[in-house]
Design a protein around this motif. Sequence first.
Motif, PDB file in Angstrom:
ATOM      1  N   TYR A  26       6.978 -19.884 -50.735  1.00 24.75           N
ATOM      2  CA  TYR A  26       6.042 -20.395 -49.750  1.00 24.75           C
ATOM      3  C   TYR A  26       6.670 -21.968 -49.588  1.00 24.75           C
ATOM      4  CZ  TYR A  26       2.522 -17.151 -48.934  1.00 24.75           C
ATOM      5  OH  TYR A  26       1.951 -15.710 -48.626  1.00 24.75           O
ATOM      6  N   SER A  69       0.950 -26.959 -51.683  1.00 23.58           N
ATOM      7  CA  SER A  69       1.491 -26.519 -52.693  1.00 23.58           C
ATOM      8  C   SER A  69       0.911 -26.635 -53.957  1.00 23.58           C
ATOM      9  CB  SER A  69       2.900 -27.203 -52.550  1.00 23.58           C
ATOM     10  OG  SER A  69       3.539 -26.980 -51.512  1.00 23.58           O
ATOM     11  N   THR A 111      -1.125 -23.711 -55.677  1.00 22.93           N
ATOM     12  CA  THR A 111      -0.593 -22.274 -55.917  1.00 22.93           C
ATOM     13  C   THR A 111      -0.207 -21.703 -57.364  1.00 22.93           C
ATOM     14  OG1 THR A 111       1.648 -23.057 -55.593  1.00 22.93           O
ATOM     15  CG2 THR A 111       0.634 -22.503 -53.452  1.00 22.93           C
ATOM     16  N   GLU A 112      -0.246 -20.623 -57.695  1.00 24.47           N
ATOM     17  CA  GLU A 112       0.168 -20.361 -58.815  1.00 24.47           C
ATOM     18  C   GLU A 112       1.442 -20.539 -59.072  1.00 24.47           C
ATOM     19  OE1 GLU A 112      -0.695 -16.132 -59.415  1.00 24.47           O
ATOM     20  OE2 GLU A 112      -2.673 -16.309 -58.868  1.00 24.47           O
ATOM     21  N   HIS A 128       2.771 -16.591 -55.096  1.00 27.59           N
ATOM     22  CA  HIS A 128       1.184 -16.762 -55.191  1.00 27.59           C
ATOM     23  C   HIS A 128       0.725 -18.029 -55.359  1.00 27.59           C
ATOM     24  CE1 HIS A 128       1.871 -12.437 -56.992  1.00 27.59           C
ATOM     25  NE2 HIS A 128       1.748 -12.300 -55.752  1.00 27.59           N
TER      26      HIS A 128
END
Length: 270
Positions: free
Chosen positions: A215, A246, A249-250, A270
């Motif tokens: 991502y 951002s 996120t994992e 993820h």
Amino acid sequence: MMQAGQPFLDVEVQEHVAVVRLNRPERRNALSEPGVPGEFEALVDRLNQDMEVRVAILTGAGTAFSSGGNVKTMLARNGPGSGPVAAVPGRYASGIQRVTRALFRLNVPVIAAINGAATGAGLDLACMCDMRIAARSARLAESFIRLGIVPGDGGAWVLPRLIGDARAREMAFTGDAIDADTALAWGLVSQVVDDAGLMPAAMALAARVARNAPYQLRFTKQLFRDCRDMDLDRALEMSGLYQAMSHWTEDHAEGVAAALDKRMPVFKGH
């Protein structure tokens, strides 16, 4: 010779990398076939939707990257320049300019592996990519003027942004080809390698890109694209928005943990 009905774009996905080959070597991968814009649009839709793909490589089959337009169809007045003068802009809008617009909305980073001649629209196609690597045999030319036409695909917009206005105008006004080393010195490409090493070098660069968070790769590309024509205040605002998405996120948590543990992060999207 390619058989009728075979696609212009040959696509193979492996290890988060989409390798896309222009697949008309007997025509030096000319971009002027009727179905080409639709194939590029379908490819961009596919890659934008597939989060397993983190980076793409665009190259040509055979000895050329792309010769751009098909000169034989120009001679026969059977290409986009045919018909009434008033109809020509529309023919370009529904033809090669669809390729330009499609690549501009591609969300994954793309590497042009320039394996030979990249002339006219072929050079501009490479310029629409995010990164460019050239084989030592590559020759690059903004050659429209040699055919008595102008860059109809957006070359006058993209080329100066890569190599500066003066050099872009020199290429466009002379139509002269430059070799790979000149392209490197001018910043048009980032690497020049022996011909046999082109795809290994492109795959190695793709692997360095693909190991990063999917991502955030797309966010970063979108940020560069968005900021191209913004003032600083608006660019900072956009940077903050992408950063906000951002941070939660994992993959960001994994990146921080890996940095503290002194190991390579394993990003999962993820």
